[in-house]
Design a protein around this motif. Structure first.
Motif, PDB file in Angstrom:
ATOM      1  N   ILE A 177     -11.436   1.378   0.796  1.00  0.00           N
ATOM      2  CA  ILE A 177     -10.082   1.763   0.413  1.00  0.00           C
ATOM      3  C   ILE A 177      -9.466   2.527   1.581  1.00  0.00           C
ATOM      4  CG2 ILE A 177      -8.682   2.999  -1.282  1.00  0.00           C
ATOM      5  CD1 ILE A 177     -11.258   2.905  -3.117  1.00  0.00           C
ATOM      6  N   SER A 178      -8.259   2.152   1.971  1.00  0.00           N
ATOM      7  CA  SER A 178      -7.628   2.813   3.105  1.00  0.00           C
ATOM      8  C   SER A 178      -6.212   3.243   2.761  1.00  0.00           C
ATOM      9  CB  SER A 178      -7.614   1.882   4.323  1.00  0.00           C
ATOM     10  OG  SER A 178      -7.127   2.569   5.461  1.00  0.00           O
ATOM     11  N   THR A 179      -5.824   4.419   3.237  1.00  0.00           N
ATOM     12  CA  THR A 179      -4.479   4.927   3.002  1.00  0.00           C
ATOM     13  C   THR A 179      -3.630   4.783   4.255  1.00  0.00           C
ATOM     14  OG1 THR A 179      -5.044   7.190   3.660  1.00  0.00           O
ATOM     15  CG2 THR A 179      -5.321   6.620   1.334  1.00  0.00           C
ATOM     16  N   ALA A 180      -2.337   4.636   4.062  1.00  0.00           N
ATOM     17  CA  ALA A 180      -1.342   4.631   5.134  1.00  0.00           C
ATOM     18  C   ALA A 180      -0.007   5.015   4.520  1.00  0.00           C
ATOM     19  CB  ALA A 180      -1.270   3.276   5.822  1.00  0.00           C
ATOM     20  N   SER A 182       3.224   3.672   5.082  1.00  0.00           N
ATOM     21  CA  SER A 182       4.349   2.741   4.999  1.00  0.00           C
ATOM     22  C   SER A 182       3.841   1.363   4.613  1.00  0.00           C
ATOM     23  CB  SER A 182       5.083   2.661   6.345  1.00  0.00           C
ATOM     24  OG  SER A 182       4.294   1.994   7.317  1.00  0.00           O
ATOM     25  N   GLN A 183       4.741   0.560   4.038  1.00  0.00           N
ATOM     26  CA  GLN A 183       4.361  -0.794   3.674  1.00  0.00           C
ATOM     27  C   GLN A 183       4.034  -1.606   4.913  1.00  0.00           C
ATOM     28  OE1 GLN A 183       3.920  -1.785   0.429  1.00  0.00           O
ATOM     29  NE2 GLN A 183       2.928  -3.526   1.440  1.00  0.00           N
ATOM     30  N   GLU A 184       4.732  -1.330   6.013  1.00  0.00           N
ATOM     31  CA  GLU A 184       4.453  -2.030   7.269  1.00  0.00           C
ATOM     32  C   GLU A 184       3.014  -1.804   7.711  1.00  0.00           C
ATOM     33  OE1 GLU A 184       6.152  -2.225  11.882  1.00  0.00           O
ATOM     34  OE2 GLU A 184       6.870  -0.690  10.491  1.00  0.00           O
ATOM     35  N   LYS A 185       2.552  -0.575   7.611  1.00  0.00           N
ATOM     36  CA  LYS A 185       1.178  -0.277   8.013  1.00  0.00           C
ATOM     37  C   LYS A 185       0.168  -0.868   7.032  1.00  0.00           C
ATOM     38  CE  LYS A 185       2.105   3.809  10.824  1.00  0.00           C
ATOM     39  NZ  LYS A 185       1.774   5.213  11.123  1.00  0.00           N
ATOM     40  N   LEU A 186       0.490  -0.853   5.750  1.00  0.00           N
ATOM     41  CA  LEU A 186      -0.407  -1.465   4.765  1.00  0.00           C
ATOM     42  C   LEU A 186      -0.526  -2.963   5.007  1.00  0.00           C
ATOM     43  CD1 LEU A 186       0.668   0.370   1.467  1.00  0.00           C
ATOM     44  CD2 LEU A 186      -1.243   0.915   2.978  1.00  0.00           C
ATOM     45  N   ASP A 187       0.595  -3.605   5.306  1.00  0.00           N
ATOM     46  CA  ASP A 187       0.574  -5.048   5.598  1.00  0.00           C
ATOM     47  C   ASP A 187      -0.245  -5.329   6.849  1.00  0.00           C
ATOM     48  OD1 ASP A 187       2.156  -5.522   3.382  1.00  0.00           O
ATOM     49  OD2 ASP A 187       4.028  -5.645   4.527  1.00  0.00           O
ATOM     50  N   PHE A 188      -0.123  -4.454   7.837  1.00  0.00           N
ATOM     51  CA  PHE A 188      -0.918  -4.604   9.056  1.00  0.00           C
ATOM     52  C   PHE A 188      -2.406  -4.546   8.734  1.00  0.00           C
ATOM     53  CE2 PHE A 188      -3.376  -2.112  12.144  1.00  0.00           C
ATOM     54  CZ  PHE A 188      -3.420  -3.003  13.211  1.00  0.00           C
ATOM     55  N   LEU A 189      -2.806  -3.578   7.924  1.00  0.00           N
ATOM     56  CA  LEU A 189      -4.221  -3.446   7.576  1.00  0.00           C
ATOM     57  C   LEU A 189      -4.730  -4.680   6.838  1.00  0.00           C
ATOM     58  CD1 LEU A 189      -4.339   0.295   6.437  1.00  0.00           C
ATOM     59  CD2 LEU A 189      -5.143  -0.663   8.594  1.00  0.00           C
ATOM     60  N   THR A 197     -10.674  -3.595   1.506  1.00  0.00           N
ATOM     61  CA  THR A 197     -10.554  -4.343   0.248  1.00  0.00           C
ATOM     62  C   THR A 197      -9.333  -3.891  -0.543  1.00  0.00           C
ATOM     63  OG1 THR A 197     -12.024  -2.758  -0.850  1.00  0.00           O
ATOM     64  CG2 THR A 197     -13.038  -4.754   0.064  1.00  0.00           C
ATOM     65  N   ASP A 198      -8.924  -2.628  -0.354  1.00  0.00           N
ATOM     66  CA  ASP A 198      -7.793  -2.076  -1.091  1.00  0.00           C
ATOM     67  C   ASP A 198      -7.014  -1.123  -0.194  1.00  0.00           C
ATOM     68  OD1 ASP A 198      -8.503  -2.808  -4.155  1.00  0.00           O
ATOM     69  OD2 ASP A 198     -10.332  -2.210  -3.094  1.00  0.00           O
ATOM     70  N   THR A 199      -5.701  -1.088  -0.351  1.00  0.00           N
ATOM     71  CA  THR A 199      -4.861  -0.171   0.411  1.00  0.00           C
ATOM     72  C   THR A 199      -4.001   0.659  -0.533  1.00  0.00           C
ATOM     73  OG1 THR A 199      -3.130  -1.847   0.657  1.00  0.00           O
ATOM     74  CG2 THR A 199      -4.766  -1.681   2.436  1.00  0.00           C
ATOM     75  N   VAL A 200      -3.665   1.875  -0.090  1.00  0.00           N
ATOM     76  CA  VAL A 200      -2.880   2.797  -0.912  1.00  0.00           C
ATOM     77  C   VAL A 200      -1.816   3.450  -0.031  1.00  0.00           C
ATOM     78  CG1 VAL A 200      -2.923   4.824  -2.402  1.00  0.00           C
ATOM     79  CG2 VAL A 200      -4.913   3.293  -2.338  1.00  0.00           C
ATOM     80  N   ASN A 201      -0.577   3.441  -0.496  1.00  0.00           N
ATOM     81  CA  ASN A 201       0.493   4.158   0.179  1.00  0.00           C
ATOM     82  C   ASN A 201       0.477   5.599  -0.324  1.00  0.00           C
ATOM     83  OD1 ASN A 201       2.956   5.301   1.039  1.00  0.00           O
ATOM     84  ND2 ASN A 201       3.989   3.312   1.007  1.00  0.00           N
ATOM     85  N   GLU A 205       1.961   6.839  -3.937  1.00  0.00           N
ATOM     86  CA  GLU A 205       0.901   6.765  -4.936  1.00  0.00           C
ATOM     87  C   GLU A 205      -0.044   7.956  -4.796  1.00  0.00           C
ATOM     88  OE1 GLU A 205      -0.563   2.444  -5.657  1.00  0.00           O
ATOM     89  OE2 GLU A 205      -0.147   2.554  -3.509  1.00  0.00           O
ATOM     90  N   ASP A 206      -0.677   8.323  -5.888  1.00  0.00           N
ATOM     91  CA  ASP A 206      -1.735   9.327  -5.890  1.00  0.00           C
ATOM     92  C   ASP A 206      -3.034   8.605  -5.556  1.00  0.00           C
ATOM     93  OD1 ASP A 206      -3.853  11.037  -6.557  1.00  0.00           O
ATOM     94  OD2 ASP A 206      -2.716  12.005  -8.161  1.00  0.00           O
ATOM     95  N   PHE A 207      -3.540   8.817  -4.349  1.00  0.00           N
ATOM     96  CA  PHE A 207      -4.700   8.019  -3.937  1.00  0.00           C
ATOM     97  C   PHE A 207      -5.936   8.312  -4.789  1.00  0.00           C
ATOM     98  CE2 PHE A 207      -5.236  11.674  -0.981  1.00  0.00           C
ATOM     99  CZ  PHE A 207      -6.570  11.982  -1.183  1.00  0.00           C
ATOM    100  N   SER A 208      -6.047   9.529  -5.330  1.00  0.00           N
ATOM    101  CA  SER A 208      -7.220   9.839  -6.153  1.00  0.00           C
ATOM    102  C   SER A 208      -7.210   9.035  -7.464  1.00  0.00           C
ATOM    103  CB  SER A 208      -7.298  11.339  -6.443  1.00  0.00           C
ATOM    104  OG  SER A 208      -6.182  11.779  -7.211  1.00  0.00           O
TER     105      SER A 208
END
Length: 348
Positions: A177-180, A182-189, A197-201, A205-208
């Protein structure tokens, strides 16, 4: 001072200050006179967050280290000191330094150098050392990543984050699971050949809560964090029983947040470790580099004969290459968090 004893380097007016204080000026040129020393003519150097802190006067350099910034580089061997046998004048290399890479020449211990294959570009070589060795240290030495672990990697689009995601894949983590921010950075990942496997803005969003959803309430076994205070409570909540967390920076604050609880650390048997690379001893860094060479280096594109980007091979992501006359713009790019991947500077 003779012209042979002077070099150009990126300096900071008044020793510290804002971006506008950066300039290129004269500095003493080091020499490889002691056993094990190698002088490298720098072609490219990588930017790191610590460079900004050092420029601002918030990051004291290790004792005996030059005040010139820069801890990673690629270039050509210019001089070798006594006892150096593995490298010769003219060899293409890349590596780590305690400081001084923002210059025409940098002096390092031979154990901090890696040979650069011709297939590896100068910019990619300069983007490897600090990010990949920090990520390797965090996952292998600090948190002892194991096959099947669930892993949370913050700042996923940073140089260290990108390296850590790929290494976690290599070590057969279960959920990554990775945080970033912006949507641009999430799309890059998500576009990476070895993606999370999963991304969180983290801004929306509350990543926890997302970690709890993704792991069915179990939590993650490993967290790689750069934020500190702002993420503390959510990180503790996100860790599973016997979870391990490594703290690599304190971008969100260096003190404990209000309402921080110690009890979960006790009852979940958590292991929390802080770690920096630059402050480590020469012996430690040499051993770290040897471990990285053994486990990961030949799997990086340009460092092996494998196809670039195929499963099992790591990609280097360079956000942008600046000329060193644009060093203020390079620092500004990092300060504004615009980069997905490494910012690299060409000495020219």
């Amino acid at each position: 001072m003779s012209s042979e004893s002077v070099m150009k380097a990126v300096l900071v007016k008044d020793g510290k200050g804002p971006i506008e204080n950066l300039y290129i000026g004269d500095a003493p040129k080091p020499q490889a006179t002691l056993p094990g020393q190698v002088l490298v003519k720098v072609r490219m150097f990588g930017l790191n967050r610590m460079d900004i802190w050092q420029r601002e006067g918030k990051y004291p350099v290790p004792p005996g280290t030059t005040e010139i910034m820069g801890v990673e580089f690629s270039g050509l061997v210019a001089e070798v000191g006594p006892t150096v046998q593995d490298f010769h004048i003219g060899d293409e290399v890349f590596g780590l330094a305690y400081g001084g890479a923002y210059a025409e020449y940098v002096l390092v211990d031979v154990g901090m150098l890696l040979p650069k294959r011709s297939e590896l570009s100068w910019e990619h070589a300069a983007a490897i050392p600090e990010a990949w060795l920090t990520a390797y240290q965090a996952l292998v030495l600090n948190t002892n990543i194991r096959e099947g672990d669930d892993v949370l990697i913050h700042a996923g689009a940073s140089g260290v984050g990108i390296a850590a995601i790929q290494l976690a894949n290599f070590f057969k983590a279960n959920r990554i699971i990775s945080t970033a921010g912006s949507q641009e950075k999430l799309d890059f990942l998500k576009s990476m050949p070895l993606p999370p496997t999963d991304t969180v803005n983290y801004k929306t969003e509350d990543f926890s809560k997302r970690v709890a959803e993704i792991t069915g309430g179990k939590g993650v076994d490993v967290i790689v964090d750069f934020v500190g205070q702002d993420y503390w409570n959510k990180n503790i909540s996100s860790l599973a029983l016997d979870g391990r967390m490594v703290l690599l920076a304190t971008l969100g604050g260096g003190s404990m947040p209000q309402g921080a609880e110690i009890t979960p650390i006790l009852y979940k048997r958590l292991r929390i470790q802080g770690s920096t690379l630059r402050s480590r001893s020469q012996e430690y860094q040499n051993e770290l580099i040897n471990g990285f060479k053994r486990d990961a280096l030949n799997k990086i594109e340009g460092c092996s004969t494998g196809s670039q980007g195929e499963a099992g091979h790591f990609k280097i992501y360079v956000h942008k290459v600046f000329k060193w006359t644009e060093i203020q713009d390079a620092h500004r790019e990092m300060e504004q968090n615009k980069n997905s991947g490494k910012i690299v500077v060409e000495v020219a």
